[in-house]
Design an enzyme around this catalytic site. Sequence first.
Site, PDB file in Angstrom:
ATOM      1  N   LYS A  30       0.842  -1.200   0.000  1.00  0.00           N
ATOM      2  CA  LYS A  30       0.000   0.000   0.000  1.00  0.00           C
ATOM      3  C   LYS A  30       0.870   1.240   0.000  1.00  0.00           C
ATOM      4  CE  LYS A  30       0.794   1.332   4.454  1.00  0.00           C
ATOM      5  NZ  LYS A  30       1.479   2.586   4.845  1.00  0.00           N
ATOM      6  N   ASP A 157      -3.121  -1.584   9.939  1.00  0.00           N
ATOM      7  CA  ASP A 157      -3.089  -1.645   8.478  1.00  0.00           C
ATOM      8  C   ASP A 157      -3.605  -2.963   7.917  1.00  0.00           C
ATOM      9  OD1 ASP A 157      -2.011   0.876   8.405  1.00  0.00           O
ATOM     10  OD2 ASP A 157       0.032   0.233   7.927  1.00  0.00           O
TER      11      ASP A 157
END
Length: 317
Positions: A30, A157
Amino acid sequence: MSRAEVGESPVSSARTAPARPAVTVRVPAKVNVQLAVGAARPDGFHDLANVFLAVGLYDEVTAAPADELRVTCSGPDAAQVPLDATNLAARAALALAERYGIDPAVHLHIAKDIPVAGGMAGGSADGAAALVACDALWGTGASRDELLAICAELGSDVPFSLVGGAALGTGRGEKLTPIEVGGTFHWVFAVADGGLSTPAVYGEFDRLTAETEVPGPTASPALLAALRSGDPAALAGALSNDLQPAALSLRPSLADTLAAGTDAGALAALVSGSGPTTAFLVPDEETAGKVAAALLTSGTCRNARVAVSPAPGARVS
């Protein structure tokens, strides 16, 4: 890694999962196109407005039946990956097994391609991938909401690594709202030597902001509009990372990397998450190749990787 090593007591009632072939799950890295950070909360976490964008750099986690829980790893920087109970893949397997009363006898192999300790959620990605792989291997039939709840327990996350695409993360980043993306964005990622500790970067953020009033984090309307439009120039003008000053304070050499990529033609540059990987938004594939080559010859980074976004979340491959 035996179950004793990961701190699990034998439970006589634990059932053995039905034998199945190995399951491999592919999971993306990401980049945070916006990371707005609030003041430290009493629990030590920070409220965030964290706009995640999954990018096409992937780890693969394979879950296979075994006599005990163990983790192995191959690929770049594999030597830096812990293979004990601190590994999020192992923690994911244990959490799912405990929830369903399964003996967590599984071999998890991580084929590592996401930079380690680089601010691109590589460890979180492995946790999400292991969860999906073990769910498929053991046939638990866990719902999406159950998997997301386990992800949130594992780390801030991890839920986004399961979901992929683009999303706004609030709370400490684990509460996700999907975001529409209207096109493909091209990126170059400069991989630094060594890592940066996420807790250390947040600690430096707290130190740097100690004498100021930190505003509550909110998502940028301009950034969300740029994602919806698919316009890289508009997105370039809206990128932001409140942790960047802290990362630069701890690793001043990252400023040279950011300058090298910008000078080579990137539309915008920022530290990815807590760093030390730096991200460069470029207009197209051709420019991505030029910027990557310039970064490599600049001597300011160890490697440069080209990727596009958005990318799908953890999926059985």
